[in-house]
Design a protein around this motif. Structure first.
Motif, PDB file in Angstrom:
ATOM      1  N   SER A 238       0.871  -1.178   0.000  1.00 22.52           N
ATOM      2  CA  SER A 238       0.000   0.000   0.000  1.00 22.52           C
ATOM      3  C   SER A 238       0.905   1.224   0.000  1.00 22.52           C
ATOM      4  O   SER A 238       1.843   1.300   0.797  1.00 22.52           O
ATOM      5  CB  SER A 238      -0.861   0.045   1.268  1.00 22.52           C
ATOM      6  OG  SER A 238      -1.828  -0.969   1.224  1.00 22.52           O
ATOM      7  N   ALA A 284      -4.962  -6.762   3.650  1.00 26.05           N
ATOM      8  CA  ALA A 284      -5.618  -6.031   4.743  1.00 26.05           C
ATOM      9  C   ALA A 284      -4.585  -5.328   5.617  1.00 26.05           C
ATOM     10  O   ALA A 284      -4.747  -4.159   5.996  1.00 26.05           O
ATOM     11  CB  ALA A 284      -6.454  -6.995   5.574  1.00 26.05           C
ATOM     12  N   SER A 286      -1.487  -4.412   4.799  1.00 26.20           N
ATOM     13  CA  SER A 286      -0.723  -3.338   4.152  1.00 26.20           C
ATOM     14  C   SER A 286      -1.474  -2.016   4.318  1.00 26.20           C
ATOM     15  O   SER A 286      -0.881  -0.982   4.642  1.00 26.20           O
ATOM     16  CB  SER A 286      -0.459  -3.651   2.678  1.00 26.20           C
ATOM     17  OG  SER A 286      -1.642  -3.599   1.913  1.00 26.20           O
TER      18      SER A 286
END
Ligand code: AMP
Ligand code: MG
Length: 342
Positions: A238, A284, A286
């Motif tokens: 992310s 989830a 990240s």
């Protein structure tokens, strides 16, 4: 120089892809490009059954895309978001993702909150019609943001009126887990998929070596900051460079929202890469640990043994956890520190 060009082009694509081209004749390889979930996806599988396996995988992507889309009015998520407080019966896949999202929401003190959709809409991230909302509007909308108020009973989902879900933080990770399952069931032993830069691998490369995956440099997103070597794992990032706009005030506003105040998370991190066996967990986490910030992310890693991570700070420092440090080559100028369990 050749290696450098290959690297630069890799930008979160599979580094080994540049070499795989030359190996076509030695290994039967199938490759498929799909556009779904608002992103470009590439699937590569090796071995006899790879072509048929990728067909099945692509069908699964289409099915999950339709099921989880916020805009398709036949999707489970659309039904929940327009349920006016009534219970909705959803598919098992949808229920499983929501269950995992609640679990990781709990584990990260609410940093992951899939009821964030009204806030994302207000910022214009859902329609690419960006604007800076005013504080009062955000405060009002935050009253309808709290994943703890999602009721999940088997496959029956109930959310309070005006609550709306968005599974964008973990849907791709769930999808790559499902793809791995389908490929395995089709007797594929070697594969790599990239769903908009979220990579997951099956087994090793056909020549028996580890997969080499490029990790994007957040300060120069068309090039890599490092190469990670893995097998049977997901590498999911992310970053603040993935989706953002520049406001009238000249500031950058990105798409990962801190549910504590409704503003783009600003806790010292510019990218978080999670490496682990479960795609959904990596995806989830990240997003969640990006929101949590450096100390909380390290604290979470120390308490859990099922993932490793690479954090990049806004001061151009890299923190890498000890479980993966030996399999990572830093090709950037940034300073790197190895985080230990202590
Ligand atoms: P990712 O690219 O996996 O980090 O996911 C980012 C996406 O998750 C955003 O584009 C939003 O759709 C959604 N999102 C943003 N902030 C949050 C949050 N705090 N919790 C859950 N989902 C979020
Ligand atoms: Mg994510």
């Amino acid at each position: 120089m050749k290696k450098f060009l290959c690297l630069a082009a890799a930008a979160l694509l599979v580094f080994s892809g540049c070499r795989a081209e030359n190996k076509k004749s030695e290994n039967s390889q199938a490759s498929k490009d799909v556009f779904a979930m608002d992103t470009y996806m590439n699937l590569k599988a090796y071995g006899e059954n790879s072509e048929a396996a990728l067909e099945a995988a692509a069908d699964e992507i289409t099915y999950l895309d339709e099921l989880l889309s916020v805009t398709n009015n036949n999707s489970d998520i659309w039904k929940i978001n327009n349920s006016a407080g009534n219970s909705v019966s959803v598919n098992n896949d949808t229920a499983e993702i929501i269950k995992k999202a609640i679990e990781i929401g709990d584990k990260t003190n609410g940093a992951l909150d899939i009821t964030i959709y009204p806030i994302l809409k207000e910022w214009g991230f859902t329609a690419d019609d960006h604007k800076i909302p005013d504080k009062e509007t955000l405060a009002m909308l935050l009253e309808n943001v709290d994943y703890q108020r999602i009721k999940l009973d088997g496959s029956i989902v109930t959310v309070p009126e005006n609550y709306q879900l968005d599974l964008g933080a973990l849907a791709k990770g769930y999808t790559s887990d499902k793809i791995m399952e389908i490929l395995r069931n089709n007797n594929v032993e070697s594969a790599v998929v990239s769903l908009g830069g979220n990579v997951q691998t099956l087994g090793r490369k056909p020549d028996g070596s580890l997969w080499k995956i490029a990790v994007t440099d957040p300060f120069s997103p068309n090039s890599a900051m490092g190469i990670i070597e893995i097998e049977n794992k997901a590498v999911i990032t992310s970053g603040n460079y993935e989706r953002y706009f520049i406001g009238e005030d000249g500031k950058i506003y990105h798409h990962i929202i801190d549910p504590a105040d409704g503003y783009p998370a600003d806790n010292g991190l510019v990218s978080v890469t999670i490496i682990g066996e479960s795609g959904i967990m990596c995806d989830a986490l990240s997003t969640a640990l990006f929101v949590s910030g450096i100390e909380n992310a390290i604290d979470h890693w120390r308490k859990n043994n099922d993932f490793d991570m690479i954090l990049i700070t806004d001061e151009k420092e890299i923190f890498i956890t000890e479980g993966i440090a030996d399999n990572f080559e830093n090709v950037s100028e940034m300073n790197m520190e190895v985080v230990t369990k202590e």
